[in-house]
Design a protein around this motif. Structure first.
Motif, short mmCIF file in Angstrom:
data_model
loop_
_atom_site.label_atom_id
_atom_site.label_comp_id
_atom_site.label_asym_id
_atom_site.label_seq_id
_atom_site.Cartn_x
_atom_site.Cartn_y
_atom_site.Cartn_z
N ASN A 1 11.23 47.80 36.22
CA ASN A 1 12.20 46.93 36.91
C ASN A 1 11.70 46.55 38.30
OD1 ASN A 1 14.04 46.80 34.80
ND2 ASN A 1 15.08 48.65 35.44
N GLU A 2 11.07 47.49 38.99
CA GLU A 2 10.52 47.21 40.33
C GLU A 2 9.38 46.20 40.23
OE1 GLU A 2 10.52 46.99 44.25
OE2 GLU A 2 11.97 48.12 43.09
N LEU A 3 8.54 46.30 39.20
CA LEU A 3 7.49 45.31 38.98
C LEU A 3 8.10 43.93 38.78
CD1 LEU A 3 5.00 47.13 36.60
CD2 LEU A 3 4.50 46.28 38.90
N GLY A 4 9.20 43.86 38.05
CA GLY A 4 9.88 42.59 37.85
C GLY A 4 10.39 42.01 39.16
N ARG A 5 10.98 42.85 40.01
CA ARG A 5 11.47 42.39 41.31
C ARG A 5 10.30 41.91 42.18
NH1 ARG A 5 15.27 46.32 40.23
NH2 ARG A 5 14.11 48.04 41.13
N TRP A 6 9.17 42.63 42.12
CA TRP A 6 7.98 42.21 42.88
C TRP A 6 7.53 40.83 42.40
CZ3 TRP A 6 3.06 40.84 41.49
CH2 TRP A 6 2.13 40.73 42.53
N GLY A 7 7.51 40.64 41.07
CA GLY A 7 7.12 39.35 40.52
C GLY A 7 8.06 38.24 40.95
N ASP A 8 9.36 38.53 40.98
CA ASP A 8 10.34 37.54 41.44
C ASP A 8 10.09 37.18 42.90
OD1 ASP A 8 11.53 37.56 38.95
OD2 ASP A 8 13.19 38.88 39.56
N THR A 9 9.84 38.18 43.73
CA THR A 9 9.62 37.97 45.15
C THR A 9 8.37 37.12 45.40
OG1 THR A 9 10.67 40.06 45.71
CG2 THR A 9 9.18 39.14 47.36
N HIS A 10 7.35 37.31 44.62
CA HIS A 10 6.06 36.65 44.83
C HIS A 10 5.79 35.55 43.79
CE1 HIS A 10 5.05 39.53 47.91
NE2 HIS A 10 5.48 40.48 47.10
N SER A 11 6.83 35.07 43.13
CA SER A 11 6.64 34.12 42.03
C SER A 11 5.96 32.82 42.49
CB SER A 11 7.97 33.80 41.35
OG SER A 11 8.86 33.19 42.25
N GLY A 12 6.29 32.33 43.67
CA GLY A 12 5.66 31.10 44.16
C GLY A 12 4.17 31.27 44.32
N HIS A 13 3.76 32.35 44.94
CA HIS A 13 2.34 32.62 45.13
C HIS A 13 1.64 32.80 43.78
CE1 HIS A 13 -1.32 34.14 47.02
NE2 HIS A 13 -1.31 35.06 46.06
N LEU A 14 2.26 33.56 42.88
CA LEU A 14 1.66 33.80 41.58
C LEU A 14 1.49 32.51 40.80
CD1 LEU A 14 3.60 37.05 40.67
CD2 LEU A 14 1.21 36.89 41.39
N ARG A 15 2.48 31.62 40.87
CA ARG A 15 2.37 30.32 40.18
C ARG A 15 1.21 29.51 40.74
NH1 ARG A 15 8.23 30.31 40.32
NH2 ARG A 15 8.97 30.60 38.21
N ARG A 16 1.04 29.52 42.07
CA ARG A 16 -0.06 28.76 42.68
C ARG A 16 -1.41 29.31 42.21
NH1 ARG A 16 3.35 29.17 47.01
NH2 ARG A 16 2.13 30.82 48.00
N VAL A 17 -1.53 30.63 42.17
CA VAL A 17 -2.79 31.24 41.74
C VAL A 17 -3.09 30.89 40.29
CG1 VAL A 17 -3.92 33.46 41.27
CG2 VAL A 17 -2.69 33.12 43.42
N ILE A 18 -2.09 30.99 39.44
CA ILE A 18 -2.28 30.67 38.03
C ILE A 18 -2.63 29.20 37.86
CG2 ILE A 18 -1.10 30.47 35.80
CD1 ILE A 18 0.43 33.07 36.65
N LYS A 19 -1.92 28.33 38.57
CA LYS A 19 -2.18 26.90 38.47
C LYS A 19 -3.60 26.58 38.93
CE LYS A 19 -0.30 22.43 39.74
NZ LYS A 19 0.73 21.72 40.52
N LYS A 20 -4.03 27.24 40.00
CA LYS A 20 -5.38 27.02 40.51
C LYS A 20 -6.43 27.42 39.47
CE LYS A 20 -6.91 29.65 43.89
NZ LYS A 20 -7.12 30.26 45.21
N ARG A 21 -6.18 28.48 38.73
CA ARG A 21 -7.11 28.91 37.69
C ARG A 21 -7.16 27.94 36.52
NH1 ARG A 21 -5.65 35.28 37.45
NH2 ARG A 21 -6.49 35.82 39.47
N LEU A 22 -6.06 27.26 36.28
CA LEU A 22 -5.99 26.35 35.14
C LEU A 22 -6.65 25.01 35.41
CD1 LEU A 22 -2.37 27.04 33.88
CD2 LEU A 22 -4.52 27.89 32.91
N ILE A 23 -6.84 24.68 36.68
CA ILE A 23 -7.47 23.42 37.03
C ILE A 23 -8.98 23.59 36.86
CG2 ILE A 23 -7.91 21.76 38.89
CD1 ILE A 23 -5.14 22.50 39.99
N LEU A 24 -9.56 22.72 36.05
CA LEU A 24 -11.01 22.81 35.81
C LEU A 24 -11.77 22.20 36.96
CD1 LEU A 24 -11.01 21.74 32.05
CD2 LEU A 24 -11.16 24.04 32.97
N PRO A 25 -12.87 22.84 37.36
CA PRO A 25 -13.69 22.27 38.44
C PRO A 25 -14.36 20.98 37.97
CG PRO A 25 -14.75 24.20 37.49
CD PRO A 25 -13.39 24.08 36.84
N ASP A 26 -14.65 20.10 38.94
CA ASP A 26 -15.33 18.85 38.61
C ASP A 26 -16.73 19.16 38.07
OD1 ASP A 26 -13.19 17.38 39.47
OD2 ASP A 26 -13.94 17.23 41.53
N ALA A 27 -17.11 18.43 37.05
CA ALA A 27 -18.43 18.68 36.45
C ALA A 27 -19.49 17.88 37.15
CB ALA A 27 -18.39 18.29 34.98
#
Length: 98
Positions: free
Chosen positions: A72-98
């Motif tokens: 449950n505490e991990l879930g609360r941590w994820g909720d607190t940092h959800s914006g940052h986590l989404r940015r990191v995940i989105k950044k990983r999904l963007i492919l670098p220019d070839a």
């Protein structure tokens, strides 16, 4: 414990495998593997009913229940940092220019 979210899922829905029938085979297979691992680790146990169609209910053991505050505490941590986590995940999904 490989996937604490399965423990959380079982804590909320004892019929995990029955519910899993709604999902594609690959998801069911992964869930079955994780449930078996959690059972081997004695975090969950199951009741098998002798009926047709087969019915199995999973439940948390006392050991499994004892880890719920941490999950449950991990879930609360994820909720607190959800914006940052989404940015990191989105950044990983963007492919670098070839």
């Amino acid at each position: 414990m490989e996937n604490p979210f399965v423990v959380l899922y079982i804590a909320r829905d004892q019929q995990a495998r029955a519910t899993a029938k709604k999902y594609p085979g690959s998801i069911r297979r992964v869930l079955n593997i994780q449930l078996n691992q959690l059972e081997d680790d004695e975090l969950v146990a199951k009741t098998v009913y002798n009926q047709q169609p087969p019915k199995v209910e999973y439940y948390l053991t006392d050991l499994g229940k004892s880890i719920m505050p941490i999950i449950n505490e991990l879930g609360r941590w994820g909720d607190t940092h959800s914006g940052h986590l989404r940015r990191v995940i989105k950044k990983r999904l963007i492919l670098p220019d070839a």
